[in-house]
Design a protein around this motif. Structure first.
Motif, short mmCIF file in Angstrom:
data_model
loop_
_atom_site.label_atom_id
_atom_site.label_comp_id
_atom_site.label_asym_id
_atom_site.label_seq_id
_atom_site.Cartn_x
_atom_site.Cartn_y
_atom_site.Cartn_z
N GLN A 137 0.84 -1.22 0.00
CA GLN A 137 0.00 0.00 0.00
C GLN A 137 0.87 1.26 0.00
OE1 GLN A 137 -3.15 -0.26 -0.41
NE2 GLN A 137 -3.42 -2.42 0.11
N ILE A 138 1.95 1.20 0.80
CA ILE A 138 2.88 2.35 0.85
C ILE A 138 3.44 2.61 -0.55
CG2 ILE A 138 5.14 3.11 1.75
CD1 ILE A 138 3.35 2.85 4.10
N LEU A 139 3.75 1.53 -1.26
CA LEU A 139 4.43 1.65 -2.56
C LEU A 139 3.46 2.07 -3.66
CD1 LEU A 139 6.65 -1.52 -2.13
CD2 LEU A 139 7.44 0.85 -2.10
N THR A 140 2.22 1.57 -3.61
CA THR A 140 1.27 1.99 -4.66
C THR A 140 0.96 3.48 -4.49
OG1 THR A 140 -0.56 1.22 -3.27
CG2 THR A 140 0.17 -0.26 -5.03
N ALA A 141 1.05 3.98 -3.26
CA ALA A 141 0.84 5.43 -3.04
C ALA A 141 1.95 6.25 -3.71
CB ALA A 141 0.79 5.74 -1.55
N LEU A 142 3.09 5.62 -3.96
CA LEU A 142 4.19 6.28 -4.68
C LEU A 142 4.10 5.97 -6.17
CD1 LEU A 142 7.22 5.39 -2.33
CD2 LEU A 142 5.71 7.37 -2.22
N ASN A 143 2.95 5.44 -6.59
CA ASN A 143 2.75 5.07 -8.00
C ASN A 143 3.62 3.93 -8.48
OD1 ASN A 143 0.56 6.56 -8.71
ND2 ASN A 143 1.76 8.39 -9.20
N VAL B 260 11.16 2.08 9.04
CA VAL B 260 11.58 1.27 7.87
C VAL B 260 10.81 1.73 6.63
CG1 VAL B 260 11.49 -1.06 6.86
CG2 VAL B 260 12.31 -0.75 9.20
N PHE B 261 9.50 1.92 6.77
CA PHE B 261 8.69 2.33 5.60
C PHE B 261 9.07 3.73 5.13
CE2 PHE B 261 4.80 -0.70 6.45
CZ PHE B 261 5.61 -1.78 6.10
N GLN B 262 9.38 4.62 6.09
CA GLN B 262 9.79 5.99 5.69
C GLN B 262 11.13 5.95 4.95
OE1 GLN B 262 9.86 8.29 9.33
NE2 GLN B 262 7.61 8.21 9.45
N GLU B 263 12.05 5.14 5.48
CA GLU B 263 13.38 5.03 4.82
C GLU B 263 13.22 4.48 3.40
OE1 GLU B 263 15.75 6.47 8.00
OE2 GLU B 263 16.16 6.09 5.88
N ILE B 264 12.34 3.49 3.25
CA ILE B 264 12.12 2.89 1.92
C ILE B 264 11.55 3.94 0.98
CG2 ILE B 264 10.64 1.26 0.65
CD1 ILE B 264 11.04 -0.74 2.96
N GLN C 51 14.29 9.15 -3.99
CA GLN C 51 15.60 9.69 -4.40
C GLN C 51 16.09 8.94 -5.64
OE1 GLN C 51 18.76 7.86 -2.83
NE2 GLN C 51 20.02 9.06 -4.25
N LYS C 52 15.85 7.63 -5.69
CA LYS C 52 16.27 6.82 -6.86
C LYS C 52 15.52 7.23 -8.11
CE LYS C 52 19.32 4.18 -5.13
NZ LYS C 52 19.47 5.46 -4.41
N LEU C 53 14.22 7.55 -7.94
CA LEU C 53 13.40 7.86 -9.13
C LEU C 53 13.41 9.34 -9.43
CD1 LEU C 53 10.35 5.48 -8.54
CD2 LEU C 53 12.14 5.28 -10.28
N GLY C 54 13.91 10.15 -8.47
CA GLY C 54 13.94 11.61 -8.71
C GLY C 54 12.55 12.18 -8.60
#
Ligand SMILES: O=C1CC[C@@H](CCC(=O)N2CCC(COc3ccc(F)cc3Cl)CC2)N1
Length: 303
Positions: free
Chosen positions: A63-69, A282-286, A292-295
């Motif tokens: 869920q955390i990751l889908t929120a980042l598209n 952990v989720f915030q760090e991810i 940062q990786k995707l800019g």
């Protein structure tokens, strides 16, 4: 249904026609899971679960990751969860890597232009490392949550290791004992969820499975010196299931220019299912590492 053929059923009795799945090289149905973002995805994340558990335990992280598209995908390893195969039984650890690569290629075909990341936990961390080792150009980064790099002297005691190697020839199905749920997390709710989860295998770990895990750790050690993909590593200092020394060896050995190890004092094994302050960190760090990786922020309101 064609005459005389019964529909393939999952270990829980559900027809695979009703479940998302793919068929692996051994003809086994592998239950697969997809978490799609509301907008068009900007990257893929391949989640790799650990021994005895299953991919639906990664709903929170997904869920955390889908929120980042991110479009998140995963599957239950053979012999796990809703996939076919004798429970927690494998005659060659590479089968897990082979099935990973098959799923990766399926997703690359569907989303040819998206960067791909992988996140592995515990035994899934070893599978992830070996998958990236075989396909280094396919991945933009690797996240590892308490990966299996070195056997832990607490769970893979020297007796168990010795017994596993010796007994594998005479009593491969002998049980080495099951994973102690209290080693998984300090979070009582998460221990309860793990203990009562019908899709988790709570039986003993077979000698033959232990030997394959040992094979995996030696293959991982050989792969580390050539490893160049960006890595974000997490480990708890009180992890009794996968020794934190393995993460220190990894961060010191890999050649990746971008490599980070976050150590959590006092934390147990499943950091993504630990006490709230650990898991939220952990989720915030991810999140920030991926941004940062995707800019850019990449949140759904970005045009
Ligand atoms: O959320 C969750 C729930 C479950 C957990 C994941 C569990 C997982 O994957 N483990 C932990 C146990 C570890 C045992 O290792 C060995 C045992 C005998 C042996 F002979 C050699 C080895 Cl190496 C392997 C990796 N996380």
């Amino acid at each position: 249904m064609p005459e005389g053929s019964t529909p393939a059923l999952s270990p829980q009795g559900v027809p695979y026609a009703e479940l998302s799945h793919y068929i692996n090289a051994d003809g086994q149905h592998i239950f697969s899971r997809y978490w799609k973002p509301s907008g068009s995805p900007r990257a893929l994340m391949f989640i790799v679960h650990g021994a005895g558990e299953h991919c639906c335990r990664y709903d929170d992280l997904a869920q955390i990751l889908t929120a980042l598209n991110f479009l998140v995908f995963s599957h239950d390893h053979v012999g796990h969860g809703q996939s076919e195969g004798e429970r927690m039984t494998i005659h060659d650890f590479h089968i897990f890597v082979r099935d990973n690569i098959q799923h990766l290629d399926l997703m690359k075909k569907q989303y040819p232009d998206l960067p791909i990341f992988m996140c592995g936990h515990s035994m899934g961390g070893a599978i992830a490392i070996l998958t990236v080792d075989e396909r280094p150009d396919d991945f933009s980064g690797l996240i590892l949550i308490s990966p299996l790099v070195l056997p832990s002297p607490q769970s893979a005691t020297s007796f168990k290791v010795f017994a596993a190697k010796l007994l594998n020839y005479v009593l491969p199905n002998l049980s080495l004992g099951s994973i102690d749920p209290s080693f998984v997390s300090r979070n009582k709710k998460e221990i309860e969820a793990y203990t009562t989860d019908p899709l988790v295998y709570h039986g003993g770990m077979k000698v033959s499975f232990g030997v394959q895990l040992l094979n995996a750790t030696s293959r991982v050690e050989k792969a580390l010196p050539l490893f160049k993909v960006p890595v974000l590593l997490f480990h708890g200092t009180l992890d009794k299931l996968c020794d934190i020394r393995g993460s220190h060896v990894m961060i010191d050995t890999i050649q990746s220019e971008e490599k980070t190890l976050k150590v959590y004092e006092g934390a147990f094994h499943a950091l993504h299912k630990e006490l709230p302050e650990v898991t939220s960190s952990v989720f915030q760090e991810i999140e920030s590492w991926l941004q940062q990786k995707l800019g850019g922020t990449g949140s759904s309101n970005m045009v």
